[in-house]
Design a protein around this motif. Sequence first.
Motif, PDB file in Angstrom:
ATOM      1  N   ALA A   1       1.538   5.126   4.940  1.00  0.00           N
ATOM      2  CA  ALA A   1       0.770   4.147   6.190  1.00  0.00           C
ATOM      3  C   ALA A   1       1.846   2.940   6.631  1.00  0.00           C
TER       4      ALA A   1
ATOM      5  N   VAL B   1       5.767  -0.152   5.162  1.00  0.00           N
ATOM      6  CA  VAL B   1       5.370   1.106   4.884  1.00  0.00           C
ATOM      7  C   VAL B   1       4.976   1.402   3.876  1.00  0.00           C
ATOM      8  N   SER B   2       3.933   1.832   3.272  1.00  0.00           N
ATOM      9  CA  SER B   2       2.755   2.030   1.594  1.00  0.00           C
ATOM     10  C   SER B   2       3.123   3.543   1.598  1.00  0.00           C
ATOM     11  N   TYR B   3       3.819   3.891   0.890  1.00  0.00           N
ATOM     12  CA  TYR B   3       3.580   5.663   0.093  1.00  0.00           C
ATOM     13  C   TYR B   3       2.175   5.520  -0.480  1.00  0.00           C
TER      14      TYR B   3
ATOM     15  N   ARG C   1       2.401  -0.065  -6.147  1.00  0.00           N
ATOM     16  CA  ARG C   1       1.548   0.685  -4.545  1.00  0.00           C
ATOM     17  C   ARG C   1       1.618  -0.148  -4.148  1.00  0.00           C
ATOM     18  N   GLY C   2       1.847  -0.480  -2.263  1.00  0.00           N
ATOM     19  CA  GLY C   2       1.549  -1.643  -1.768  1.00  0.00           C
ATOM     20  C   GLY C   2       2.781  -1.637  -0.480  1.00  0.00           C
ATOM     21  N   PHE C   3       1.890  -2.411   0.703  1.00  0.00           N
ATOM     22  CA  PHE C   3       3.258  -2.488   1.755  1.00  0.00           C
ATOM     23  C   PHE C   3       4.086  -3.507   1.215  1.00  0.00           C
ATOM     24  N   ARG C   4       5.618  -2.736   1.310  1.00  0.00           N
ATOM     25  CA  ARG C   4       6.865  -3.347   1.462  1.00  0.00           C
ATOM     26  C   ARG C   4       7.264  -3.660   3.095  1.00  0.00           C
ATOM     27  N   THR C   5       7.950  -4.933   2.997  1.00  0.00           N
ATOM     28  CA  THR C   5       8.621  -5.517   4.472  1.00  0.00           C
ATOM     29  C   THR C   5      10.005  -5.650   4.455  1.00  0.00           C
TER      30      THR C   5
END
Lengths: 380, 380, 380, 380
Positions: free
Chosen positions: A275, A288-290, A298-302
Motif C-alpha cells: 500500500a 509505502v507498506s509491504y 510491518r508498517g508504513f515506511r517514510t
Amino acid sequence: MRELNVAIIGGGFMGQAHSLAYAVGPLGADLGATVRRAVLVDNDAAVAQSAAARLGWAEWATDWREVVARDDIDIIDICTPPQLHEEIALAALAAGKHVFCEKPITNISTEAERMVEAARAAGVVTQVGFNYRHTPAIAFTRRLLDEGKLGVPLQFRGTYLQETGFYNTDPNRWRARKATGGSGASGDIGSHVVDAAEYLLGDIVRVNALLRSKGAGAETGWRDDAERIDDDLIDDGGVWICQFASGAIGTFAASSYSSGRKNRLFFELDASRGAVEFDWNSREEFRVSYVDEATDHRGFRTVHTNTEHPDGWWRLAGLGTGYVEISAIQFQKFIRAIVHGDDVERPDFAHALHIQQVMDAVAESAITGEWVDVPRSERS
Amino acid sequence: MRELNVAIIGGGFMGQAHSLAYAVGPLGADLGATVRRAVLVDNDAAVAQSAAARLGWAEWATDWREVVARDDIDIIDICTPPQLHEEIALAALAAGKHVFCEKPITNISTEAERMVEAARAAGVVTQVGFNYRHTPAIAFTRRLLDEGKLGVPLQFRGTYLQETGFYNTDPNRWRARKATGGSGASGDIGSHVVDAAEYLLGDIVRVNALLRSKGAGAETGWRDDAERIDDDLIDDGGVWICQFASGAIGTFAASSYSSGRKNRLFFELDASRGAVEFDWNSREEFRVSYVDEATDHRGFRTVHTNTEHPDGWWRLAGLGTGYVEISAIQFQKFIRAIVHGDDVERPDFAHALHIQQVMDAVAESAITGEWVDVPRSERS
Amino acid sequence: MRELNVAIIGGGFMGQAHSLAYAVGPLGADLGATVRRAVLVDNDAAVAQSAAARLGWAEWATDWREVVARDDIDIIDICTPPQLHEEIALAALAAGKHVFCEKPITNISTEAERMVEAARAAGVVTQVGFNYRHTPAIAFTRRLLDEGKLGVPLQFRGTYLQETGFYNTDPNRWRARKATGGSGASGDIGSHVVDAAEYLLGDIVRVNALLRSKGAGAETGWRDDAERIDDDLIDDGGVWICQFASGAIGTFAASSYSSGRKNRLFFELDASRGAVEFDWNSREEFRVSYVDEATDHRGFRTVHTNTEHPDGWWRLAGLGTGYVEISAIQFQKFIRAIVHGDDVERPDFAHALHIQQVMDAVAESAITGEWVDVPRSERS
Amino acid sequence: MRELNVAIIGGGFMGQAHSLAYAVGPLGADLGATVRRAVLVDNDAAVAQSAAARLGWAEWATDWREVVARDDIDIIDICTPPQLHEEIALAALAAGKHVFCEKPITNISTEAERMVEAARAAGVVTQVGFNYRHTPAIAFTRRLLDEGKLGVPLQFRGTYLQETGFYNTDPNRWRARKATGGSGASGDIGSHVVDAAEYLLGDIVRVNALLRSKGAGAETGWRDDAERIDDDLIDDGGVWICQFASGAIGTFAASSYSSGRKNRLFFELDASRGAVEFDWNSREEFRVSYVDEATDHRGFRTVHTNTEHPDGWWRLAGLGTGYVEISAIQFQKFIRAIVHGDDVERPDFAHALHIQQVMDAVAESAITGEWVDVPRSERS
C-alpha cells in the motif's frame, strides 16, 4: 545546442507560474535544448507589458494569432481561461507548434476530442498541466506498480480539499454557471486526484457521484432541493465512487469548504502486495507498506525523496521540493519529449480528454443519480 | 450501595475484553453501584471454567437459559456469534434484565427489529458495543456540534482499514457466506465508522456502494464477474457514498487488505464553521480547525484529550487512552443509564438497528447497482 | 493457585492508578498467581475508607506499621511522598515482604543506598515505578539492541515536557525546596527519560547540566542570578548532556513550561546500524530506520505494536495501549518475578538508585557548572 | 530599472544552487532591479565553461581577481571552499562590490573578523548563506517574538541530523582535519540550527559540548580515548548545551550518522506565552501553541504557510515551498538590501562571525571539557 522559443498566452497566475518553471527548469538539466522565453501574450496590453518585464520574457504582444503564426516560435503555452483553449490549440497545432495547455483541457469534452484529433494529425508534442503527478513520490509509485512490486491495485481513496470558500455565493453569477465558463470543485481540483488515480491504476470506466452546490437561500448547508446540483450550476464539492477497468474500486472527495486544508491533495492505494499513501503537504515523503514484511517490522515506511530527483545533479537542489520544482520537472518532461522524440511518459491531450470524460460522467451522475459509463481511453 | 450482578454469555475474545472493562471501569468512577462479575457462560464447559477463573468471574455455567432465569442477575452481556443474539436477548428482556449486546446487533434487520420491540416493551436499558464512539475526541466533537460551534455538517469522509487479510479464501467456506453467519469487512468494521458518522451527523437516508469479494479463482485482484459480490457472499472491502437526512453527504471505505493498517478507523468532517479529523491510532488527539481564525493562525490544532476524561479523577489515569480505557467508558455509560435512569447518551438497540439497516442497504446497493433508501431511525 | 495479598500505602493519585492496574493486570495473563487487593492504607481515615471502597480493596487501615507486620500480606506497594519511602521500605523488607515503590525511590541517594542494601539482605523482589519503559515499543527497542540488530548506540536525545506550569511561584513555599520534600522537573519527569536512556544504553557516567528555576522577582524569564538554581531550590526545567559508559553521548531536556505538551516523553536513538524514535503520545508506534536498506526504501517505518503485547491473548485487548495497559504490564512483570523467581527484566531498587545518582549529579552540575561523575551501577 | 550584474566564484554544488535562485528569485518580485547572471568563475576552465552554459551565465572565466576588478560587476557571490573566502571577500570589498558568501564565512574566526572589518569600511551590503532561516515559518516565528506574542523565550532545543555517513573513515585524510580545510558535522550542519537559535533568541554567551569523531580503530562506536575529538580532528556529530544572553537555555545535537534523517533541521522553542516547533521536512507548516488558550482547545496548531509568502503574487508560487523557493527568498532579501539600502533583516558578515565564534567555542569546549564563553555580537 538547439534553442526552443516559447510563446505563452495569458499573463495571469498560471502564466506567472509557468514563467518561473521555464526560468529554472532547463538550468543544468541536460535537456538537449535551451529554452528561451520569447513572447508573452495577453489581450490586455498593460498586463502583457508588465508581466513580460517582470517575468523575463523578451517580447510582449496582445494578439495571440499573430504570435502563433510566427516562424520563430516553437512552443505555444496556453494559460487562458478554458473556453479559449480549443481555438488557440487548433491554430497552434495547424501551425505545427508543440502545445502545452493548462488544465482543464477544455470544459467540454467534444472540444477536447477535436484537439486530440488535431494533435494526432499534427504529429507534434502536446501536454496538459496536470502538475501534481510529477511529484517524485507519485512517479516512484507508478514505477513500483509497473515493476509489479506492489502487486495488483485493489482500492484507491483520494481527496482534494481546499478552504478557498464556496464557489457560489450567488447562483446567478457567471462564475457559478458552467455555460459561462465556470468550473466547480470537482472539475477544478478533483480532476487532479482523478489524474493521479488514472496515472497509477489506468482507466476509470464508470462513476456514481453526489455533488452539492451552495444555493442562494442557504446560509450554511444544503438542506433542500434548491441546493441540489442542476444541469448548469457548478459544485462546491462532492463525493464519488468509481470502478477501474482493472477491477479495482475507488472513492473520491473534493471540496472548497474544508477548514484547515489550504491545498490538500491526498490519496491512499491498497494493492495486493503493498500500500502507498501520498499527501501533497508532505510531498517529499514516499510512504509505502509491504504485505510480506516480518510481522514485527510491518508498517508504513517514510522515505524522503528530496534527494531522489530523477535529473542528475538537479536532484541536489531538491533538498526540498516545492511547487516550482514540481513545475520544473513538468516542463523538463515536455522539453525532453520535443527534443528526443522518445516515449516520455506525460499527460498529453488524449490523456487529458479522458480525465475530462471522467469529470463529465461525475457531473452527469450527480444530476441523474445513475451510474455513468466513461469511454475507454486510447491509451488502454 | 446497589450491587449489579452481571452474567456474560460467551468466553471468547469479546468476553475477555468485556471482563477487563468490568474489572476496571467501576473503580473510582462514582457510578452509584458496584458491579459484580457473577457468572461467565460458555457452552463449552472447559472454556467456561477456565475463562471464569482467569477473568475474575465468581461462577461459570454452560446453559445460558438457566442463567438468564436467575433472580440474582441484573445484567446480561451477550458476546456470542450474531446469529444467537436475538434468542438470548429476547429471553433476557422477557426476564427483565438489562442487556448489553456486542455488535452487530444481528446479521438480519428483521431480527433486530424484534429485539428493539422487546426492549421497548421491557422498559430496561439496552446498549450495543459500538465502543469507538466513546473515545473522548469523538464525544467532544459531538458536543461541539450540539453547541453549534462547528456549524452545519457538510461532508463526512470515513474509512476503517485493516490488514487482517481477505475474509474469503474459499467462497464455499461458511465464513464466506452470510447465510452461515459470516460478516464481511463492510459490516464487521465499516459499521463502526458508520456509527461514528450517525453519532455526529444523524441519520443516513440513502447509499450507493461498490463491494468486492475475492473469488475462488482470483489470485490477487477481482478481474471478472465471478469476483463480484453476490447475494450471499460477504465482502473483503468496498466503498460507498451516502446522503444524510440533514443534507450532508459522505463517503466511506472499508477493507481487510490494507497493508500497514493494523486497525485504522479514520474520519474527517467538514462543517460550515469548522472541520474535525480523527484517527484511532492517535485517538487521544482531538484535531479541529475553525473557519473564522485569523489567516496566519488558521489550521488544524491538536489537543491532547488524555487528561480530559469526563469522569472525575479517573481522567488522571487517562494520561494515555487505550482500548481498555475506552471499553471502561462504554460500560460506565451503560451502568449509569441503569442506575440513574436518566438520558445517558449511548447506542441502544434502536440505534444499532439503524446501523444494521444502513449496512443492509450498502450490501443491497452493491448487488443491484442502485441507490438504496434507508428507513428513518426512531431517534430522528 | 497461589494468592498474593497486596497492601498499598497511600490513597492518592498513584494509589488509584496502581489499583486500576492490580484490578486488570492479572486478568487472563497467566501470572501463576492471583492477586488480591487486601488493604489500602492512608493516614487519613476518611481517605482510606473512601478510597478502599471506590478502588476495590477488601480492607482499609491508617497505620502502615501494623499492616506491614501482618503475616497475611505478601506485597507492600508504597505510594507515599518520597521522604517516607525509606522508612516504610526498610520495615517491609525486614518483614520479608516484596516491595513495589513509586518513583523517585527517594529524594536522597544515601537513603536509596540503604534500601538497596536491605533489599539485597532480604532476598525479596523489589521494583520501582518507572512505568513508561514497559511500553511495548521501548521494550522492543531494547530487544533489538540486545540482539545486535541496531548495532552500537552512538547518540541519544531525550525530552520530557509538560505544560503543568512553573513548579515555583514562590521560592519560599515548601514545594519549591528540596529540603522540604520538593522535586523539580528534572527529577520528577526528566528521570523517566533518563530511565529510558539507561534501559537502552546502560550506565550514564558523567553529566553537565543547566537547570533553571523561576525566581520570585521574575515575571516571565530568568534574567538574573537570583533566578539561577541554588543548592536547595528545585528546578522548573533544564537541559543536560551526558556520556554513557559505552562511549555513546546524549542530550536531555525537561520542562514544566512547554505549551502544548500535555505529557510528552520523547526520544531518538542513533546507533551504528539503525535509529529508533519514540513518542509517548503515539506510544503504540515503534519507529525504526536501518542503515542498510536500499536507498529508495530507506527511512523510518512505523510499526503499530498495538497487537504485539507480549502476554498471550491479552495482546488482543491491546488494540490500543493506554496508561492503564502500561501499568498492567508493569505489575505483571513484578508478579512474575515474585512467582517464578526468574530473571524478569525490571527496574529494581538497585536500578532506581542509579537513576537517582544521575539526577543528583545533574543537580550538582547545575550548581557547580562542572562535569559531575556518576558511580557505576551494580548492574554493569 | 537598475540592473545588477553578478559574478559567481565557484561552479560546484553551491554555485549551481545559487544559479537557480538568481534565475527565479527576481521574477515578479518587485525588487527594484533586474539581476543579470554575468560571469561564472571557476579555476577549472572546463568546469567554468560547462557550468556557465548549463546554468545561464553570460560569460565564464577562470581568474576571479580579474573578474572582481571589473567595473561592470556589482555583486560577487563566493561559493568556493571556506579557506578561500577571506581573500576573495577582501578583494571584492576593496573593489566596492556587494558580497554574498556561502557559509561558513570562514573556518577561522580571525579571518572572519577581518572580513567584518572590511565590510564595515566598504559600506556595502554583505550576506552569508544561512538559507534555512528564510523559511516563512521561521521568519514568522521571529515576527511573533518581536511583537511579544510568544512572551519571553525560555528553552530552545535544536537538532540537525543527516545520514550522509561518518565524515572520517580515516583520520589521516585531509577531509578529517581542520588544518586542511575540513569541517565537521557540528560546523557544517549544526551551525544552521545555531543560526536559527540566534535569529530567534539572540546571542548565545557560553557553551559546553561533547563532540565525537569516528577513530581509525573503531568499527562502529567510540569506545576509547583515541576516538575522542582532538585539536584538529573534525567531528561526526555531537551535543551541546548553551546559555543565551537573555537568560534562556538551549540544547543542540548534530550528526552525520542518523539513519532515516536525510536532512532534518528541527527545533522547538518554549517561551513564557507559547511554544513553536519547526521541522524542515515539513517546512511549510508553522506550528504554535499558546499558553492562554481554553483548556479544551489548547495544543499545537499547524498553519500551512505555503500561500503566505511575503512577496506579493510570488506567494502563489509558494503552493509548495522547496529548496529553490527558500533560496529565492534569500537572494530577494539580499537584492532588496542593495537596492533600497534600508534595514532588511538578513545574516550579514557580522552575524556570520558570531555564529563562527559559537562553533569555535563548541569545538574548544569539546576538547577542554570546560564551559567556553562566546564574545557578544555587535548586533546586541
